[in-house]
Design a protein around this motif. Structure first.
Motif, PDB file in Angstrom:
ATOM      1  N   GLU A  48      -0.791   1.374   2.916  1.00  0.00           N
ATOM      2  CA  GLU A  48      -0.811   2.769   3.354  1.00  0.00           C
ATOM      3  C   GLU A  48      -0.528   2.833   4.865  1.00  0.00           C
ATOM      4  OE1 GLU A  48      -0.792   5.257   1.342  1.00  0.00           O
ATOM      5  OE2 GLU A  48      -1.236   4.143  -0.493  1.00  0.00           O
ATOM      6  N   LYS A  70      -1.304  -1.318  -2.846  1.00  0.00           N
ATOM      7  CA  LYS A  70      -0.374  -0.479  -2.070  1.00  0.00           C
ATOM      8  C   LYS A  70      -0.741  -0.542  -0.586  1.00  0.00           C
ATOM      9  CE  LYS A  70       2.256   1.643  -5.174  1.00  0.00           C
ATOM     10  NZ  LYS A  70       2.730   0.443  -5.832  1.00  0.00           N
ATOM     11  N   THR A 105       5.902   8.320   8.457  1.00  0.00           N
ATOM     12  CA  THR A 105       4.561   7.733   8.326  1.00  0.00           C
ATOM     13  C   THR A 105       4.546   6.294   8.840  1.00  0.00           C
ATOM     14  OG1 THR A 105       4.896   6.850   6.084  1.00  0.00           O
ATOM     15  CG2 THR A 105       4.033   9.104   6.239  1.00  0.00           C
ATOM     16  N   TYR A 112       4.951   0.053  -0.609  1.00  0.00           N
ATOM     17  CA  TYR A 112       4.526   1.023   0.405  1.00  0.00           C
ATOM     18  C   TYR A 112       4.189   2.363  -0.271  1.00  0.00           C
ATOM     19  CZ  TYR A 112       4.149   3.660   4.684  1.00  0.00           C
ATOM     20  OH  TYR A 112       3.650   4.456   5.686  1.00  0.00           O
ATOM     21  N   GLY A 113       2.923   2.747  -0.204  1.00  0.00           N
ATOM     22  CA  GLY A 113       2.400   3.894  -0.941  1.00  0.00           C
ATOM     23  C   GLY A 113       3.218   5.186  -0.805  1.00  0.00           C
ATOM     24  N   PRO A 114       3.456   5.677   0.428  1.00  0.00           N
ATOM     25  CA  PRO A 114       4.168   6.961   0.545  1.00  0.00           C
ATOM     26  C   PRO A 114       5.580   6.914  -0.059  1.00  0.00           C
ATOM     27  CG  PRO A 114       3.043   6.445   2.600  1.00  0.00           C
ATOM     28  CD  PRO A 114       2.913   5.229   1.721  1.00  0.00           C
TER      29      PRO A 114
END
Ligand code: FAQ
Length: 320
Positions: free
Chosen positions: A24, A22, A91, A147-149
């Motif tokens: 971040e 992922k 983000t 993409y993590g978020p």
């Protein structure tokens, strides 16, 4: 950074995402990856917020308290989804105010589906069943986006979408089992929402300019056509189960492919809607602008309160 260094970083990045890691917010990422995500996530956020409007039209006219409570909860969830998604875009360095301005001015895109009218109660059923059903098909794959978020926001959103889909299907089920007039209303809603729901997945793969790169970066995990087919295969038996007919004379099970074949989508209609000329584009933007203008005093009050808190905190720190 020199051009060679950037190329090395990009190659490393591609390996990193190919190995299912992922990305971040503070990680290095190619500028185009960042921009693609901001584009997709913000369009998605706008869709959730504009997507509240067709259903909000029926909150005050829901046929029972139980239906009203469920619809209210659903529309409220959509506002929440918009918030998570705007936060995910932030983000990546996007400015939320700018994103909202782009929506209000008509510069930013949002899903074509929300530019269709909701003249009957059965439209609430069709939206939940088909629109949320299509949204789930698309968003389950986004739970695994690189993409993590965004991936984490999607997990919560999908759980809620699943409730939305069921409440819509239950409305359709009740209408389809009701009086002939109610069944006709359900069939009419299915007739109007079927094709626009298929358009939600975007253009066919050979006309989708963003797909190849987004798949390579694992932002998208399945193509527009793959997801559209999955949605059709899942939804046709649901229509049969409640005795409604899909409005497509070319729809036929293809045993060899293990999928339903389906008719030609009206892509002229799709491009016309995303160019701003659908049945409700102007009405939707006018409603969003009106809500934004009427909420000005709330934003001003929140800013004044935040400023007061900041000054108080500053005084306390300097006194300590
Ligand atoms: N409407 O190259 P592609 C929901 C644009 S949420 C408008 O294939 P991409 C929940 C596309 O942006 C529904 N525009 O693009 C709910 C691009 O334009 P650009 C929203 C569309 O990004 C339920 C151009 O066409 N869901 O329903 C549409 O790789 C009930 C070329 O297309 C998401 O946003 C369209 N249908 O794939 C709420 C999910 N399709 O930017 C309330 C996340 C394509 O280059 C009530 N998004 N375009 O100028 C995605 O997965 C992707 O962005 C796709 C499009 C699949 C939508």
């Amino acid at each position: 950074m020199s051009k060679e260094e950037i190329l090395n970083m990009e190659a490393r990045f591609e390996r990193y995402v190919a190995e299912e890691n992922k990305v971040e917010p503070k990680d290095w990422m190619p500028e185009k990856y960042r921009k693609t995500l901001i584009r997709q996530i913000s369009q998605h956020a706008h869709s959730e917020v504009v997507g509240m409007l067709p259903e909000a039209n029926w909150i005050s006219r829901a046929p029972s308290l139980r239906r009203k409570v469920a619809l209210l909860a659903k529309v409220q969830d959509e506002a929440g989804h918009g918030l998570y998604l705007y936060s995910a875009a932030e983000t990546l360095g996007a400015d939320r105010q700018q994103l909202v301005e782009d929506l209000l001015s008509g510069k930013a895109k949002y899903s074509s589906i929300f530019n269709y009218p909701t003249p009957t109660w059965a439209d609430m059923g069709a939206i939940g069943w088909l629109v949320d059903g299509a949204a789930i098909a698309n968003q389950v794959m986004l739970c695994r986006t690189s993409y993590g978020p965004y991936a984490r926001a999607m997990v919560k959103i999908c759980k809620e979408e699943s409730f939305h889909q069921r409440q819509g299907y239950e409305i359709m089920m009740a209408l389809a089992a009701g009086t002939p007039a109610q069944k006709k209303m359900a069939q009419d809603a299915l007739n109007r929402w079927w094709w626009p729901s298929l358009m939600m997945f975007g253009p066919t793969d050979d006309h989708s300019p963003n797909s190849a790169q987004s798949m390579k970066w694992r932002i998208k995990r399945k193509s527009n056509d793959e997801l559209r087919q999955e949605f059709i295969d899942k939804t046709v038996p649901q229509a049969e189960f409640i005795g409604l007919s899909i409005p497509d004379p070319d729809l036929k099970w293809n045993a060899e492919r293990g999928h339903y074949d389906f008719g030609e989508i009206n892509w002229d209609e799709f491009y016309n809607v995303i160019a701003g000329n659908g049945k409700c584009n102007r009405e939707r933007l006018a409603a969003r602008n009106k809500a934004h203008d009427e909420g000005k005093w709330v934003r001003e009050a929140a800013n004044a309160y935040a400023e007061k808190q900041r000054v108080r905190q500053q005084k306390q720190t300097s006194a300590a």
